[in-house]
Design a protein around this motif. Sequence first.
Motif: not given
Length: 163
Positions: A111-121, A123-129, A133-138
């Motif tokens: 059920g974890t949703i991974w989103v590639a967002d143009n402004q937010q990097g 994004v992991r949406i996981k149940n009620s957690e 927001f993840i900004f990888p090195d590079g």
Amino acid sequence: MLEDANNAGDYNIIESFNGQLFANYAKPDALGNTSADSLYVYDGGGWSPSTLPIPQGVEKLRAIHVNEGTMTITTAPSGFVFNSGLGLVRQFGYMDYSDPAIRDGFTQSDGTIWVADNQQGLVRIKNSEPLRFIFPDGPASDLISAMGVEGGTLWVTHATRSQ
């Protein structure tokens, strides 16, 4: 057969799910956010406009991903997760965080949703957690050509042109 008699747009996404084909028809501004896309479905007997509860003709459809019994459809401001019976399981985007600029989305079997967002990097949406927001090195870039999960690892590829 789907036709574009007036050559006004392009069919730019096709995906198989639950014994049906889903094809996106991108209107003239296909590279912009205002292309007013329409989703069509082929059920083995013919093509017809999709009846899935997503906005039709008002938003750019960004991506369709199928994984382990779910289909994730993303538009610029939101995404939709469907189960194998084509029931809406979850909508995500503007109801989860402000000003989403979604490029792609993918749902894992847990059920974890991974989103590639143009402004937010990324994004992991996981149940009620809480959202993550993840900004990888590079190099900083919003150009993503594909996402997928293999063996528990999320893979994101960089694109060479805007989508």
